[in-house]
Motif scaffolding. Structure first.
Motif, PDB file in Angstrom:
ATOM      1  N   THR A 216       0.096   6.613  14.333  1.00  0.00           N
ATOM      2  CA  THR A 216      -1.032   7.387  13.797  1.00  0.00           C
ATOM      3  C   THR A 216      -2.100   7.617  14.844  1.00  0.00           C
ATOM      4  N   SER A 217      -2.190   6.694  15.801  1.00  0.00           N
ATOM      5  CA  SER A 217      -3.211   6.872  16.850  1.00  0.00           C
ATOM      6  C   SER A 217      -2.900   8.060  17.743  1.00  0.00           C
TER       7      SER A 217
ATOM      8  N   LEU B 195       3.230   1.523  12.968  1.00  0.00           N
ATOM      9  CA  LEU B 195       2.584   2.599  12.222  1.00  0.00           C
ATOM     10  C   LEU B 195       1.215   2.931  12.820  1.00  0.00           C
ATOM     11  N   SER B 196       0.455   1.891  13.236  1.00  0.00           N
ATOM     12  CA  SER B 196      -0.867   2.124  13.840  1.00  0.00           C
ATOM     13  C   SER B 196      -0.743   2.876  15.151  1.00  0.00           C
ATOM     14  N   TRP B 197       0.234   2.520  15.957  1.00  0.00           N
ATOM     15  CA  TRP B 197       0.439   3.218  17.230  1.00  0.00           C
ATOM     16  C   TRP B 197       0.810   4.677  17.007  1.00  0.00           C
TER      17      TRP B 197
ATOM     18  N   GLY C 242       6.939  -7.173   8.615  1.00  0.00           N
ATOM     19  CA  GLY C 242       5.827  -6.379   8.104  1.00  0.00           C
ATOM     20  C   GLY C 242       4.757  -6.170   9.155  1.00  0.00           C
ATOM     21  N   ALA C 243       4.462  -7.251   9.918  1.00  0.00           N
ATOM     22  CA  ALA C 243       3.456  -7.122  10.975  1.00  0.00           C
ATOM     23  C   ALA C 243       3.915  -6.142  12.040  1.00  0.00           C
ATOM     24  N   ARG C 244       5.177  -6.220  12.414  1.00  0.00           N
ATOM     25  CA  ARG C 244       5.722  -5.302  13.399  1.00  0.00           C
ATOM     26  C   ARG C 244       5.635  -3.857  12.905  1.00  0.00           C
ATOM     27  N   TRP C 245       5.919  -3.690  11.618  1.00  0.00           N
ATOM     28  CA  TRP C 245       5.864  -2.348  11.027  1.00  0.00           C
ATOM     29  C   TRP C 245       4.435  -1.805  11.056  1.00  0.00           C
ATOM     30  N   ASP C 246       3.447  -2.665  10.747  1.00  0.00           N
ATOM     31  CA  ASP C 246       2.046  -2.222  10.782  1.00  0.00           C
ATOM     32  C   ASP C 246       1.640  -1.820  12.187  1.00  0.00           C
ATOM     33  N   ASP C 247       2.068  -2.612  13.195  1.00  0.00           N
ATOM     34  CA  ASP C 247       1.751  -2.274  14.579  1.00  0.00           C
ATOM     35  C   ASP C 247       2.359  -0.931  14.970  1.00  0.00           C
TER      36      ASP C 247
ATOM     37  N   GLN D 246       7.447 -11.390   6.677  1.00  0.00           N
ATOM     38  CA  GLN D 246       6.070 -11.257   7.130  1.00  0.00           C
ATOM     39  C   GLN D 246       6.013 -10.765   8.572  1.00  0.00           C
TER      40      GLN D 246
END
Length: 393
Positions: A382-383, A378-380, A371-376, A368
C-alpha cells in the motif's frame, strides 16, 4: 447425404464382408452389404465410418436372437434398408450413385432393389419377437458344446496338438487382443499394464491391427489370416495359422504370396482363433492371460453366429484362473473426478489442516507469525501507492 425428407443420396460401396467394407467407407457413402443378423461389433464399425445409409441384401434381424446391430445403426441416424435380395449386388456397381426413397434403392433412373426401410419401432418389434427363440438357441448351444467337448477332449484336457512356437511364453504375462466389444477403449485403459509388465502381445487376426493402431507391436499373430492387414503380417510377429482339424490351412496361401511362410507355424484345431490363442498361451506356460475384445457373454456367442462359439465357453473353463477378461474395463474408469471436485477436495483438506493446527499452541504461534508477515507485506504494497507530500523549492 439427405436431399429431402425421407430420401438419401450417396455413393455405393459394396462388400459382402462388412469388416472388409468398413475399411473403404467414407462419410456419406451408402454401404451395400449382405449381412444377416448385424451384430454389435459390425454396427459399431459402420457407425465409426459414418455412412449415410446401409443397404442390406439379407435380413438385419432374422429372428434367431435379439441382435443389437440394427438398433445401433438407426440410433445413430443411419438409414437402414433391409432384405433387398440377391438382385441388389447384380444391379448395383461399386461407386454408383444411389438414391434411397423409403424402401426403394435406385441406381440412376432404374430401380436396383426394393427392401424394407427400418424404423426404431420396426426394430423394437423384431427384437421382441426374436426373444421368443432364445430357448431354441440355448438348446442348440448346449448340444454344440457337448459335441465339441467330446471331439476336442485331448486338446482341452491335455493340450495335445499345440505346436511349438519361437516366442517365449513360459512365466510371462500374455495379452490377447480380438476386435470385439470395446477393444479400443480397453486397450487405451491397459496402457499402464503394458508399460509396466511388458506382456507378450498376441493379436487374433484383425486384433493385430488394433494393437498397431494403439501404438504397440504384436509379438504373435494367430488366426486364419483373412482379416489382418499386410502391414501387420510384415511387422515381424510370429505367425500361427489356424487350420482345419484335417490340416487344411487356407491362410498359408496368403503368407506364401507375401513370402512370410518361413515365419509361420500351423495349429490345426476346431473352434475359433481366439480359443486357440488362449489354449496356446496356457499350454506354453503363460503366468496370466489378459483378454481384450474376446467373447464371453451369451449375446456375444450368438452374435458370432456360428456353432463353434461353444468352444469358447469350454476354452474359458480350460484356462481357468489364468484368464483375466479386460473387456469393459474402460467403463470402470469412465466416471472420473472433475477438476472442480478436485479443487473443492483440496480446499476442504487445507481447512481441516488449518483447524487442526489452530488447536495446538505451536499452530497458533505459526498463524500469528504468518499474520504478522502478511501485515508487513500489505503495508509495503500500500505504501507504493500512497500520496507523497509535495516538497517546496
Amino acid at each position: 447425404m439427405s436431399v429431402s425428407t425421407g430420401t438419401v443420396l450417396g455413393t455405393a460401396r459394396i462388400g459382402k464382408r462388412t469388416k472388409d467394407l468398413t475399411k473403404r467407407l467414407e462419410p456419406g457413402d451408402i454401404a451395400v452389404i449382405d449381412h444377416e443378423d448385424i451384430d454389435r461389433v459390425a454396427a459399431e464399425a459402420l457407425v465409426e465410418r459414418a455412412p449415410a445409409a446401409v443397404v442390406n441384401a439379407a435380413r438385419s434381424t432374422s429372428g434367431r436372437y435379439p441382435n443389437a446391430g440394427p438398433q445401433i445403426l438407426v440410433d445413430h441416424g443411419i438409414v437402414l434398408v433391409d432384405d433387398c435380395g440377391d438382385e441388389l449386388f447384380a444391379n448395383v456397381a461399386d461407386g454408383a450413385l444411389l438414391t434411397i426413397a423409403e424402401g426403394t434403392v435406385r441406381a440412376g433412373a432404374s430401380t436396383a432393389a426394393t427392401g424394407i426401410r427400418q424404423s426404431p419401432e420396426s426394430i423394437a418389434m423384431a427384437i421382441e419377437e426374436s426373444r421368443e427363440n432364445l430357448s431354441e438357441q440355448l438348446e442348440l448351444f448346449a448340444r454344440n458344446t457337448l459335441e465339441y467337448m467330446l471331439r476336442e477332449k485331448d486338446l482341452l484336457l491335455d493340450g495335445v496338438g499345440a505346436p511349438e512356437v519361437r516366442t517365449a511364453l513360459d512365466g510371462r504375462p500374455v495379452l490377447i487382443v480380438v476386435r470385439g466389444y470395446h477393444y479400443k477403449e480397453d486397450l487405451a485403459t491397459l496402457r499402464p499394464f503394458l508399460r509396466e509388465n511388458r506382456p507378450v502381445v498376441i493379436g487374433v487376426d484383425g486384433g493385430a491391427d488394433a494393437v498397431l493402431e494403439a501404438g504397440w507391436d504384436p509379438d504373435m499373430i494367430i488366426g486364419d489370416m483373412d482379416s489382418v492387414s499386410d502391414r501387420a503380417l510384415a511387422s515381424g510377429a510370429e505367425l500361427v495359422v489356424h487350420a482345419y482339424r484335417d490340416g487344411r490351412a487356407p491362410g498359408l496361401e496368403r503368407l506364401r504370396e507375401l513370402g512370410l511362410q518361413d515365419r509361420s507355424v500351423v495349429f490345426p484345431a476346431a473352434g475359433t482363433s481366439e480359443d486357440i490363442a488362449m489354449l496356446l498361451a496356457d499350454e506354453k506356460g503363460a503366468s496370466v492371460i489378459v483378454a481384450v475384445g474376446t467373447h464371453g457373454t451369451l449375446e456375444e456367442f450368438l452374435d458370432k453366429g456360428r456353432a463353434g462359439m461353444s468352444s469358447t465357453f469350454l476354452t474359458r473353463l480350460r484356462v481357468g484362473s489364468k484368464l483375466v477378461d479386460a473387456k469393459g474395463v474402460s467403463r470402470l474408469y469412465r466416471q472420473r473426478i472433475s477438476t472442480p471436485q478436485l479443487v473443492l477436495l483440496a480446499v476442504a483438506g487445507l481447512l481441516a489442516l488449518a483447524v487442526a493446527m489452530w488447536a495446538t499452541p505451536g499452530g497458533q504461534a505459526t498463524f500469528q507469525l504468518l499474520g504478522a508477515r502478511w501485515d508487513d507485506a500489505l503495508s509495503w504494497f500500500t505504501s507504493l501507492f500512497a500520496t507523497r507530500p509535495a516538497t517546496g523549492t
